[in-house]
Design an enzyme around this catalytic site. Structure first.
Site, PDB file in Angstrom:
ATOM      1  N   ASP A 275       0.800  -1.062  -0.058  1.00 26.37           N
ATOM      2  CA  ASP A 275      -0.128   0.001   0.226  1.00 26.37           C
ATOM      3  C   ASP A 275       0.945   1.124   0.026  1.00 26.37           C
ATOM      4  OD1 ASP A 275      -2.423   1.451   0.293  1.00 26.37           O
ATOM      5  OD2 ASP A 275      -1.897   1.685   2.414  1.00 26.37           O
ATOM      6  N   GLY A 326      -4.864  10.146  -5.530  1.00 21.21           N
ATOM      7  CA  GLY A 326      -5.824  11.540  -5.324  1.00 21.21           C
ATOM      8  C   GLY A 326      -7.109  11.716  -5.422  1.00 21.21           C
ATOM      9  N   GLY A 328      -9.069  10.514  -3.139  1.00 20.24           N
ATOM     10  CA  GLY A 328      -9.851  10.609  -1.828  1.00 20.24           C
ATOM     11  C   GLY A 328     -10.178  11.692  -1.107  1.00 20.24           C
ATOM     12  N   CYS A 331      -7.448  13.702   0.539  1.00 21.95           N
ATOM     13  CA  CYS A 331      -6.261  13.705  -0.230  1.00 21.95           C
ATOM     14  C   CYS A 331      -5.892  15.123  -0.587  1.00 21.95           C
ATOM     15  CB  CYS A 331      -6.453  13.005  -1.437  1.00 21.95           C
ATOM     16  SG  CYS A 331      -6.659  11.102  -1.240  1.00 21.95           S
ATOM     17  N   GLY A 365     -11.157   5.168  -3.452  1.00 22.32           N
ATOM     18  CA  GLY A 365     -11.237   6.430  -3.139  1.00 22.32           C
ATOM     19  C   GLY A 365     -12.026   7.486  -3.914  1.00 22.32           C
ATOM     20  N   GLY A 366     -12.923   8.337  -3.482  1.00 20.24           N
ATOM     21  CA  GLY A 366     -13.419   9.294  -4.287  1.00 20.24           C
ATOM     22  C   GLY A 366     -14.865   8.967  -4.482  1.00 20.24           C
ATOM     23  N   GLY A 413      -6.564  11.538   6.814  1.00 20.39           N
ATOM     24  CA  GLY A 413      -5.752  11.178   5.596  1.00 20.39           C
ATOM     25  C   GLY A 413      -4.319  10.317   6.319  1.00 20.39           C
ATOM     26  N   GLY A 415      -1.693  10.340   4.934  1.00 26.19           N
ATOM     27  CA  GLY A 415      -0.623  11.281   4.663  1.00 26.19           C
ATOM     28  C   GLY A 415      -0.929  12.486   5.287  1.00 26.19           C
ATOM     29  N   ARG A 429       4.232   5.440   3.486  1.00 31.43           N
ATOM     30  CA  ARG A 429       3.317   5.161   2.253  1.00 31.43           C
ATOM     31  C   ARG A 429       3.891   6.300   1.166  1.00 31.43           C
ATOM     32  NH1 ARG A 429      -1.952   6.588   0.593  1.00 31.43           N
ATOM     33  NH2 ARG A 429      -3.257   4.686   0.006  1.00 31.43           N
ATOM     34  N   HIS A 496     -28.993  16.197  -8.572  1.00 35.37           N
ATOM     35  CA  HIS A 496     -29.114  16.372  -7.148  1.00 35.37           C
ATOM     36  C   HIS A 496     -30.579  17.034  -6.623  1.00 35.37           C
ATOM     37  CE1 HIS A 496     -25.302  15.390  -5.420  1.00 35.37           C
ATOM     38  NE2 HIS A 496     -24.753  15.667  -6.556  1.00 35.37           N
TER      39      HIS A 496
END
Ligand code: XMP
Length: 513
Positions: A275, A326, A328, A331, A365-366, A413, A415, A429, A496
Site C-alpha cells: 500500500d 488523489g 480521496g 487527499c 477512494g473518491g 488521511g 498522509g 506510504r 441532485h
C-alpha cells in the site's frame, strides 16, 4: 436454445463494450479524463429485479467477495472491529499499517479467530501455565473466546479450559491442569462439520478438539460457530475455505513488508496489499517479486492511475491492483504534487489492461454516494474501497467529536500531518523521512453514520438499483454492458435534489459538507 441465448448475450456484450471503449477513447483523444460527477450510466432494457441480482465479485485473483466493497487501510477506518463487521456483511477490511507488525498481526488474528468452521491451529497452553498467564494472553490478544486446549510436555491433549472453568476459578495462580476440564470428547482429524455438530449436540459439549493417532492436537470445532455455519445464518459472510472471516492487511516495501508478511501469513491472512501512494515504483516492484516467490498469499498492489503502470505490475505478478491517485476525500496529493488522473478514466484505463492478465482491480477512494459504486464497476472495477463512506460508522476506530450539537467521528488521511508525525507506516506510504514532512492529506471529521450494517445496506441497495436500471444480472455483466454519458454542470445540478427545502433526511443522501 440456452447456447444460442448465451452466444447472443455474448455478442451484445461485445458490441456494447465497443461503445464503452469509443466513449472513453473520444474523451482521452481530447486529453480529458473524467470522474464520478462527470458521468452517469445510461439505462437499458432490463429483465432483472434488483433483489435477484448477484453482486459477488473478486478482490484479487484468489480472494472472493460477497459484496464488492472493501474498507480502506486507514487508522480511522479499519481495525479488527470494522474488518469483522464488513466481512460478515460480505466485503473485506484492510487492516492499516500504522500498527507495529506484531500489533497488526494480532488484529488479523482477532478477525480470523472470530468465527471458525475448523480451527486448524487452535491455541494450546502447557498444563503448567497458570490461569492468570492465560487470561493475560487472552486480554493482550483481545480474543473474545474462552476455550483453550491444554497439552502435556509432548504436546498431547490432556484437557480443555472453558468459560465455566475460568468463571469458577478464584485463584489465578493455579495451574491449567488444576482447573481444566479433563473429560474431553475428541474427534479424529477427518471429522466433518456436520458430524462434529452431531457429536457436540449429543454430548452437550461446546467444543470438540481433534487429535491425531498420537493424541496430539490436530484441530478444534466450537459449537456456536459450527451451528451458525450450518444454520445458514452466515451464508452472506465472506469466509475462507475453513469458514473463517476473510481479512486483508496493508504492508510497505522491502523489510517492512517482509517482516509483516511473515507474521501475517502465520495468522492465515487472506491477502496482503503493498500500500503506497505510488505503486508503479522500483521498491514496490522488487517487494512484489520477493513476496510472490516466498509466499503463496495473494499480493495486491497500489496505488496507480495509468494503464502502463497496470501493465508493469501485472507482468511483475500482482494478484490485484488498486486504482486511485488523489481522488480521496482527505487527499491533497493532486494539489500538493500536481499529479493524478480523475478516477473514472483511471479505473477504465487500468482495468482494461488488467483484464488481459485476469487481474481484478479495486477502485480506491473518491466515492461520495452509492451511485458511484455502479459507476466504478461499470468503468471496469471489480470492487470499490471506501474511506470516507465508512469512516463515521460505529465500527470505525475514529474518536467521537461533538460539533454544534451534531455527533461526528474523526477521519484523517494517512498522509496527513498528524498521521505522518506519529507513524512510520504513514511516512513510508508517502516515501518520506522523519523531518521536513510534506503532508499529502488532511485531518477532519465526518458525521456519525450509525452501525455499518445499515450504511452498507444502503450502498448495496444503490448498487442493485443501478444494475437493475442498466439491465446487468451480475458484476461481470455490469462491467461489460455499462455505457456512460458525460454530464454538464447543469446536468449535475439537475441530478441532485433542487428547488426544495429538505425537511426529512434520507438514509442514503446527505448534502455535501
Ligand atoms: P475516500 O474518498 O474514500 O478515500 O475518503 C480513501 C482513500 O484515500 C487514500 N488516502 C490518501 N490519499 N493522502 C492521499 O493522497 C492521504 O493522506 C490519504 N489517506 C488515504 C487511500 O487510498 C484510501 O483508501
Amino acid at each position: 436454445m440456452t447456447q444460442l441465448k448465451s452466444l447472443l448475450t455474448k455478442s451484445i456484450k461485445q458490441k456494447l463494450t465497443v461503445k464503452q471503449d469509443s466513449f472513453f477513447k473520444k474523451i482521452s483523444d481530447q486529453g480529458i479524463a473524467l470522474t464520478y460527477d462527470d458521468v452517469r450510466l445510461t439505462t437499458g432494457y432490463s429483465a432483472v429485479l434488483p433483489d435477484s441480482i448477484n453482486i459477488e465479485s473478486k478482490f484479487s485473483k484468489n480472494v472472493g467477495l460477497k459484496i464488492p466493497i472493501a474498507s480502506a487501510a486507514m487508522d480511522t477506518v479499519t481495525e479488527a472491529e470494522m474488518a469483522i463487521e464488513i466481512a460478515k456483511l460480505g466485503g473485506i477490511g484492510v487492516i492499516h499499517k500504522n500498527f507495529s507488525p506484531q500489533e497488526q498481526a494480532a488484529q488479523v488474528a482477532k478477525v480470523k479467530y472470530h468465527l471458525n468452521g475448523l480451527i486448524e491451529k487452535p491455541i494450546c497452553f502447557d498444563e503448567n501455565v497458570s490461569i492468570g498467564e492465560i487470561l493475560a494472553y487472552r486480554k493482550e490478544k483481545e480474543f473474545s473466546f474462552h476455550s483453550f486446549l491444554i497439552t502435556d510436555k509432548n504436546y498431547r491433549l490432556v484437557g480443555i479450559l472453558t468459560k465455566n472453568d475460568f468463571d469458577f476459578c478464584e485463584d489465578f495462580s493455579l495451574k491449567a491442569k488444576q482447573v481444566m476440564t479433563k473429560s474431553v470428547i475428541t474427534g479424529n482429524p477427518s471429522i466433518g462439520l456436520r458430524e462434529a455438530y452431531r457429536v457436540m449436540k449429543e454430548s452437550k459439549k461446546k467444543a470438540i478438539p481433534l487429535v491425531d493417532k498420537d493424541g496430539k492436537v490436530a484441530g478444534l470445532y466450537t459449537f456456536s460457530d459450527v451451528k451458525r455455519i450450518l444454520s445458514g445464518d452466515s451464508k452472506s459472510f465472506n469466509v475462507d475455505k475453513n469458514g473463517r472471516l476473510r481479512v486483508a492487511a496493508a504492508v510497505g516495501v522491502y523489510d517492512d513488508a517482509f517482516e509483516r508478511v511473515e507474521s501475517l501469513v502465520a495468522e492465515k491472512i487472506d491477502l496482503v496489499i503493498i500500500d503506497t501512494a505510488h505503486g508503479d515504483s522500483k521498491g514496490v516492484m522488487e517487494t512484489l517479486k520477493v513476496l510472490k516467490k516466498r509466499y503463496e498469499v495473494d499480493v495486491v498492489v497500489g496505488n496507480i492511475s495509468e494503464p502502463e503502470s497496470a501493465e508493469r505490475l501485472c507482468r511483475a505478478g500482482a494478484d490485484g491492483l488498486k486504482i486511485g491517485q488523489g481522488p480521496g476525500s482527505i487527499c491533497t496529493t493532486r494539489i500538493i504534487a500536481g499529479i493524478g488522473k480523475p478516477q473514472v478514466s483511471a479505473i477504465y484505463e487500468c482495468a482494461k489492461v488488467a483484464s488481459k492478465f485476469g487481474v481484478p482491480v479495486c477502485a480506491d477512494g473518491g466515492l461520495k454516494y452509492s451511485g458511484d459504486i455502479p459507476i466504478a464497476i461499470g468503468a471496469g472495477a471489480h470492487s470499490v474501497m471506501m474511506g470516507n463512506m465508512l469512516a463515521g460508522t460505529k465500527e470505525s476506530p475514529g474518536e467521537f467529536r461533538f460539533h454544534q450539537g451534531v455527533q461526528y467521528k474523526v477521519y484523517r488521511g494517512m498522509g496527513s500531518l498528524g498521521a505522518m508525525e506519529r507513524y512510520k507506516g504513514s511516512r513510508e506510504r508517502y516515501n518520506q523521512g522523519k523531518n521536513d514532512l510534506v503532508p499529502e492529506g488532511m485531518e477532519g471529521m465526518v458525521p456519525y453514520k450509525g452501525p455499518l450494517k445499515e450504511v452498507i445496506c444502503q450502498y448495496i441497495g444503490g448498487l442493485r438499483r443501478g444494475m437493475g436500471y442498466v439491465g446487468a444480472e451480475n458484476i461481470e455483466d455490469l462491467r461489460a454492458i455499462a455505457q456512460f454519458v458525460r454530464i454538464t454542470e447543469a446536468g449535475k445540478a439537475e441530478s441532485h435534489p433542487h428547488d426544495i427545502v429538505i425537511t426529512r433526511e434520507a438514509p442514503n443522501y446527505r448534502e455535501r459538507v
